[in-house]
Motif scaffolding. Sequence first.
Motif, mmCIF file in Angstrom:
data_model
loop_
_atom_site.group_PDB
_atom_site.id
_atom_site.type_symbol
_atom_site.label_atom_id
_atom_site.label_comp_id
_atom_site.label_asym_id
_atom_site.label_seq_id
_atom_site.Cartn_x
_atom_site.Cartn_y
_atom_site.Cartn_z
ATOM 1 N N CYS A 119 -8.112 -2.772 -9.329
ATOM 2 C CA CYS A 119 -7.264 -2.023 -10.269
ATOM 3 C C CYS A 119 -6.146 -1.241 -9.601
ATOM 4 O O CYS A 119 -5.508 -0.402 -10.250
ATOM 5 C CB CYS A 119 -8.102 -1.089 -11.139
ATOM 6 N N GLU A 120 -5.880 -1.487 -8.318
ATOM 7 C CA GLU A 120 -4.761 -0.798 -7.669
ATOM 8 C C GLU A 120 -3.462 -1.535 -7.985
ATOM 9 O O GLU A 120 -3.358 -2.747 -7.816
ATOM 10 C CB GLU A 120 -4.962 -0.725 -6.158
ATOM 11 N N ILE A 121 -2.470 -0.803 -8.430
ATOM 12 C CA ILE A 121 -1.177 -1.372 -8.832
ATOM 13 C C ILE A 121 -0.272 -1.488 -7.609
ATOM 14 O O ILE A 121 -0.248 -0.604 -6.750
ATOM 15 C CB ILE A 121 -0.524 -0.485 -9.904
ATOM 16 N N PHE A 122 0.482 -2.599 -7.512
ATOM 17 C CA PHE A 122 1.543 -2.736 -6.512
ATOM 18 C C PHE A 122 2.665 -3.564 -7.124
ATOM 19 O O PHE A 122 2.501 -4.174 -8.190
ATOM 20 C CB PHE A 122 1.023 -3.371 -5.215
ATOM 21 N N ALA A 123 3.833 -3.562 -6.492
ATOM 22 C CA ALA A 123 5.015 -4.156 -7.134
ATOM 23 C C ALA A 123 5.947 -4.800 -6.112
ATOM 24 O O ALA A 123 5.872 -4.532 -4.912
ATOM 25 C CB ALA A 123 5.760 -3.085 -7.925
ATOM 26 N N TYR A 124 6.831 -5.650 -6.626
ATOM 27 C CA TYR A 124 7.917 -6.257 -5.857
ATOM 28 C C TYR A 124 9.225 -5.991 -6.603
ATOM 29 O O TYR A 124 9.277 -6.118 -7.832
ATOM 30 C CB TYR A 124 7.720 -7.768 -5.720
ATOM 31 N N ILE A 200 5.813 -0.540 -3.413
ATOM 32 C CA ILE A 200 6.844 -1.436 -3.936
ATOM 33 C C ILE A 200 7.417 -2.204 -2.752
ATOM 34 O O ILE A 200 7.956 -1.607 -1.817
ATOM 35 C CB ILE A 200 7.964 -0.667 -4.660
ATOM 36 N N HIS A 201 7.284 -3.519 -2.769
ATOM 37 C CA HIS A 201 7.767 -4.359 -1.681
ATOM 38 C C HIS A 201 9.270 -4.601 -1.848
ATOM 39 O O HIS A 201 9.712 -5.054 -2.909
ATOM 40 C CB HIS A 201 7.009 -5.685 -1.655
ATOM 41 N N GLU A 202 10.018 -4.326 -0.804
ATOM 42 C CA GLU A 202 11.480 -4.385 -0.841
ATOM 43 C C GLU A 202 11.989 -5.071 0.419
ATOM 44 O O GLU A 202 11.518 -4.784 1.524
ATOM 45 C CB GLU A 202 12.041 -2.958 -0.946
ATOM 46 N N ASP A 203 12.955 -6.000 0.262
ATOM 47 C CA ASP A 203 13.441 -6.746 1.430
ATOM 48 C C ASP A 203 14.794 -6.259 1.939
ATOM 49 O O ASP A 203 15.366 -6.856 2.848
ATOM 50 C CB ASP A 203 13.505 -8.250 1.127
ATOM 51 N N ASN A 204 15.323 -5.167 1.365
ATOM 52 C CA ASN A 204 16.598 -4.614 1.817
ATOM 53 C C ASN A 204 16.334 -3.301 2.554
ATOM 54 O O ASN A 204 15.988 -2.292 1.940
ATOM 55 C CB ASN A 204 17.527 -4.388 0.618
ATOM 56 N N LEU A 205 16.486 -3.328 3.877
ATOM 57 C CA LEU A 205 16.164 -2.145 4.682
ATOM 58 C C LEU A 205 17.094 -0.980 4.378
ATOM 59 O O LEU A 205 16.686 0.177 4.443
ATOM 60 C CB LEU A 205 16.231 -2.505 6.172
ATOM 61 N N SER A 240 5.539 4.168 -2.758
ATOM 62 C CA SER A 240 5.804 4.002 -1.342
ATOM 63 C C SER A 240 6.508 2.664 -1.178
ATOM 64 O O SER A 240 6.060 1.655 -1.730
ATOM 65 C CB SER A 240 4.502 4.021 -0.536
ATOM 66 N N ILE A 241 7.620 2.644 -0.484
ATOM 67 C CA ILE A 241 8.403 1.412 -0.333
ATOM 68 C C ILE A 241 8.036 0.730 0.980
ATOM 69 O O ILE A 241 8.061 1.346 2.043
ATOM 70 C CB ILE A 241 9.912 1.711 -0.387
ATOM 71 N N LYS A 242 7.677 -0.535 0.887
ATOM 72 C CA LYS A 242 7.264 -1.310 2.056
ATOM 73 C C LYS A 242 8.242 -2.448 2.299
ATOM 74 O O LYS A 242 8.541 -3.228 1.387
ATOM 75 C CB LYS A 242 5.852 -1.866 1.844
ATOM 76 N N ALA A 243 8.755 -2.542 3.514
ATOM 77 C CA ALA A 243 9.702 -3.604 3.859
ATOM 78 C C ALA A 243 8.971 -4.929 4.051
ATOM 79 O O ALA A 243 7.917 -4.976 4.690
ATOM 80 C CB ALA A 243 10.455 -3.237 5.131
ATOM 81 N N ILE A 244 9.524 -5.990 3.478
ATOM 82 C CA ILE A 244 8.965 -7.330 3.642
ATOM 83 C C ILE A 244 10.095 -8.318 3.922
ATOM 84 O O ILE A 244 11.273 -8.018 3.698
ATOM 85 C CB ILE A 244 8.189 -7.792 2.387
ATOM 86 N N LYS A 245 9.740 -9.490 4.400
ATOM 87 C CA LYS A 245 10.732 -10.535 4.633
ATOM 88 C C LYS A 245 11.148 -11.159 3.313
ATOM 89 O O LYS A 245 10.381 -11.223 2.358
ATOM 90 C CB LYS A 245 10.162 -11.613 5.564
#
Length: 274
Positions: A119-124, A200-205, A240-245
Amino acid sequence: DQEAYIDTLLAQYNMTDCNPNKVPLKTSVNLDEIAARLPRTPHPEIVSLYAKLIGELMFVAINTQPLIAQPVNALARFMTTANSELYVLAKGVLRYLKGVKSRKISWCASRVKFPFVPCEIFAYSDASWADVVPQRKSSLSYLIFCNNAVFSWKSSLSSVLAMSSAEAELIALCACAADVAYCRKLANELGFLQLRPTIIHEDNLGAKQIAESGNFKGRSKHFELRWRFLHHYINRGIISIKAIKRDIQLADLGTAPRGFPQLQSMGAVIHGEV
């Protein structure tokens, strides 16, 4: 799922026995070129049929099929000017739905593709800067997951013009963060406590650094309100914003048409099938 509704649409348009498309909209389709060829006086019957079909497809895109959200959103820009060429493209989306009509939105999906926390929410979140001409507005997209399956998503045009790719990404992040805050509140009220910040997964540093930084810079002052909004949510421990490829950015599917291999693999992830 909306399998029964999709079957009804296929019967309504005499497409029950049609061959399904592999993708809802081919990457080779250039809607800008089609827009340049549109007649000044559109045929009212075609416009009426087109608007009806787009409305029916939008109902599916909003409820159970996030993979058609981008093409339906793009085609909906021609609701009052459509021609027969666009009507065929809209029917192509329906052909695609025939092949994936049994795909579901699941409460409990696969537990193997991500570290599983019940039940943990995460996003892109993602954006495509100034990609829509002639207005030069940006496409934005986000996907919100719970139990490793998508349950909230959006693919649309930004309401304002972005002056850089980082600003376009911040606009998308703001929209995503606002929805995340609502989803967290709903989950907490239902007893599914969100004890950690939602990633929140984000690809723009650049966008990530602007949102997280406490040092505001003059070059980004024209979008200060969005920066403040995100920074406030980060400081409060809501996001929390997390950098991804970029190649694993699932929200990228909501900014432009994709080919079959990418659509197939990412679609399986989005629906919790792998």
